[in-house]
Design an enzyme around this catalytic site. Structure first.
Site, PDB file in Angstrom:
ATOM      1  N   HIS A   1       1.932   4.983  -2.708  1.00 43.80           N
ATOM      2  CA  HIS A   1       2.018   6.373  -2.366  1.00 43.80           C
ATOM      3  C   HIS A   1       3.582   6.618  -2.648  1.00 43.80           C
ATOM      4  O   HIS A   1       3.520   7.867  -3.598  1.00 43.80           O
ATOM      5  CB  HIS A   1       1.636   6.661  -0.869  1.00 43.80           C
ATOM      6  CG  HIS A   1       0.308   6.376  -0.376  1.00 43.80           C
ATOM      7  ND1 HIS A   1      -0.535   6.940  -0.947  1.00 43.80           N
ATOM      8  CD2 HIS A   1      -0.197   5.695   0.482  1.00 43.80           C
ATOM      9  CE1 HIS A   1      -1.909   6.676  -0.311  1.00 43.80           C
ATOM     10  NE2 HIS A   1      -1.593   5.903   0.579  1.00 43.80           N
TER      11      HIS A   1
ATOM     12  N   HIS B   1       0.793  -1.162  -0.161  1.00 41.86           N
ATOM     13  CA  HIS B   1       0.042   0.031  -0.141  1.00 41.86           C
ATOM     14  C   HIS B   1       0.794   1.296  -0.026  1.00 41.86           C
ATOM     15  O   HIS B   1       0.565   2.239  -0.680  1.00 41.86           O
ATOM     16  CB  HIS B   1      -0.918  -0.150   1.238  1.00 41.86           C
ATOM     17  CG  HIS B   1      -1.559   1.282   1.477  1.00 41.86           C
ATOM     18  ND1 HIS B   1      -3.052   1.348   1.159  1.00 41.86           N
ATOM     19  CD2 HIS B   1      -1.346   2.499   1.944  1.00 41.86           C
ATOM     20  CE1 HIS B   1      -3.488   2.564   1.490  1.00 41.86           C
ATOM     21  NE2 HIS B   1      -2.525   3.108   1.892  1.00 41.86           N
ATOM     22  N   GLU B   2       1.800   1.387   1.006  1.00 40.72           N
ATOM     23  CA  GLU B   2       2.750   2.443   1.056  1.00 40.72           C
ATOM     24  C   GLU B   2       3.651   2.677  -0.377  1.00 40.72           C
ATOM     25  O   GLU B   2       3.945   3.613  -0.590  1.00 40.72           O
ATOM     26  CB  GLU B   2       3.249   2.363   2.439  1.00 40.72           C
ATOM     27  CG  GLU B   2       2.582   2.472   3.619  1.00 40.72           C
ATOM     28  CD  GLU B   2       1.711   3.527   3.919  1.00 40.72           C
ATOM     29  OE1 GLU B   2       2.118   4.688   3.300  1.00 40.72           O
ATOM     30  OE2 GLU B   2       0.579   3.505   4.467  1.00 40.72           O
TER      31      GLU B   2
END
Length: 434
Positions: free
Chosen positions: A28, A24-25
């Protein structure tokens, strides 16, 4: 051996969860770097740092509490009226706003003026914030596809497990027949355990859901039913009866405590592993997503049930919310079951796929501090600037998301309270599988 397998299951789940967070990170981080935003930190977990290493301008590491993660981007919020941080006041709300703004600038270095998050165009900020949840969606898609097409899905199949000797309404004991009970159509027609139903009323049967639907709409009809028995096809002609049976929703999910009068044959289906095609897998994933959205909307209504399970020891509902601790326990339970190793692995993959789907849906809520809140702020800024251009007004400038931080603290407090409630329920009265 059971305890060892339980610990292995727990460890496998923990690794899968940490990967999901890191993935997920990474979404980003990747797009922030593509758009030239400086990212001082990429962390998996919260709390004290267990390990970290700096590569280039970013510190990568793991923290002690593995239930989340973050990347730190410079300039998440626009400057205040003084050009950077607004003068403090006695208002606690103002303090919240300026504390968030100050944290956004605390690692500012020379040259960062052109690398701040808020200076990027709204569409770029939307991509940066959407990239994290989207990575979870991609991972969920791949994992679900792996299970459905590769390992197969456990479901009822059109093979007879057992035949009801009489007509008994749903919810009544089936181990004995009342004196006034009618013989079931299946028993009267000579259906046997082990028979596989090949066709019903002239239509080829592909799965149990199709067969169940055909039976329910055929009340009162005498229909030809072709079964495969000992390698040969045998035709039976039952007259479909009527009975009070379990009610299902549009997605074939049983509705708790609800019944309906419908056609009844009178047999219990066997349970088997079915490998789905690509199209069938997509349909099932769509149903999973639809169910996930409904579950998210229904979360507030689950609070009384969670509370009762803690205080009164009431049984947890099958659709009761579970947290990461509860999911980890289920992972351990699955690995300790006496089932084929392939199905243990498939269940774990399916569990992690469901968690990634939930992470996507949850993070897309348009509320700070979630990713969806930042996306909503960027979209509002874009709409406001476009409206100003159309009306030939001055550019209103960047939307100050920092002003919404008091709301973000309230939302975060609610989420934390709900998380703690689920955590306690998972510890004292966990959801169990068998």
């Amino acid at each position: 051996m059971t305890a060892v397998m339980w610990l292995i299951g727990l460890a496998v789940f923990a690794v899968g969860l940490l990967f999901s967070i890191a993935w997920h990170e990474l979404g980003h981080l990747s797009w922030a770097k593509i758009f030239g935003i400086r990212v001082p930190q990429y962390m998996v977990g919260f709390g004290p740092t267990l390990w970290s290493r700096k590569k280039g301008e970013t510190e990568y590491g793991f923290k002690a509490i593995p239930f989340g993660g973050y990347i730190r981007m410079i300039g998440m919020f626009p400057p205040g009226a003084d050009g950077r941080i607004t003068q403090r006041s006695s208002s606690p709300w103002r303090s919240m706003i300026e504390d968030a703004r100050e944290a956004s600038y605390e690692e500012l270095q020379d040259g960062d003026e052109t690398r701040l998050f808020y200076t990027r165009k709204p569409w770029k900020r939307v991509i940066v914030m959407f990239a994290g949840p989207f990575m979870n969606l991609i991972l969920a898609f791949v994992l679900f596809l792996t299970v459905m097409m590769g390992f197969g899905v456990g479901m009822s199949v059109p093979t007879v497990q057992s035949v009801s000797q009489c007509v008994v309404p749903a919810g009544r004991p089936t181990d004995s027949c009342p004196a006034d009970a009618k013989a079931s159509p299946a028993a009267a027609a000579g259906l046997r355990g082990g028979d596989t139903i090949v066709s019903f009323n002239g239509e080829r049967i592909h799965d149990y859901a199709q067969l169940q639907a055909d039976i329910r709409k055929s009340a009162g009809l005498t229909v030809p039913v072709v079964v495969r028995r000992d390698g040969q096809e045998v035709t039976l002609t039952p007259t479909i009866g009527t009975n009070l049976v379990q009610k299902y929703d549009a997605n074939d999910v049983p509705l708790k405590g609800q019944t309906v009068q419908a056609g009844f044959l009178g047999f219990a289906p066997a349970y088997g592993v079915v490998h789905l095609g690509f199209g069938e897998s997509l349909d099932r994933m769509y149903t999973n997503a639809e169910t996930g959205i409904k579950s998210l909307v229904a979360l507030p209504g689950k609070i009384p049930g969670l509370w009762n399970s803690i205080v009164d020891g009431a049984p947890r509902d099958v659709d009761s919310p579970i947290g990461m601790v509860g999911a980890a326990r289920i992972g351990g339970d699955v690995f300790s079951l006496e089932i084929p190793a392939t199905q243990r692995i498939a269940f774990m993959i399916n569990l992690l796929a469901g968690i990634n789907l939930s992470l996507f849906l949850f993070n897309m809520l348009p509320l700070l501090p979630l990713d969806g809140g930042h996306i909503a702020g960027a979209l509002w800024e874009s709409a406001r600037r476009r409206a100003a251009r159309l009306m030939k007004r001055a550019d209103p400038g960047p939307f100050d998301v920092a002003k919404l931080m008091p709301v973000a603290y309230v939302v975060a407090s609610i989420f934390i309270g709900f998380t703690l409630l689920v955590l306690v329920a998972d510890l004292v009265n966990p959801v169990k599988i068998s």
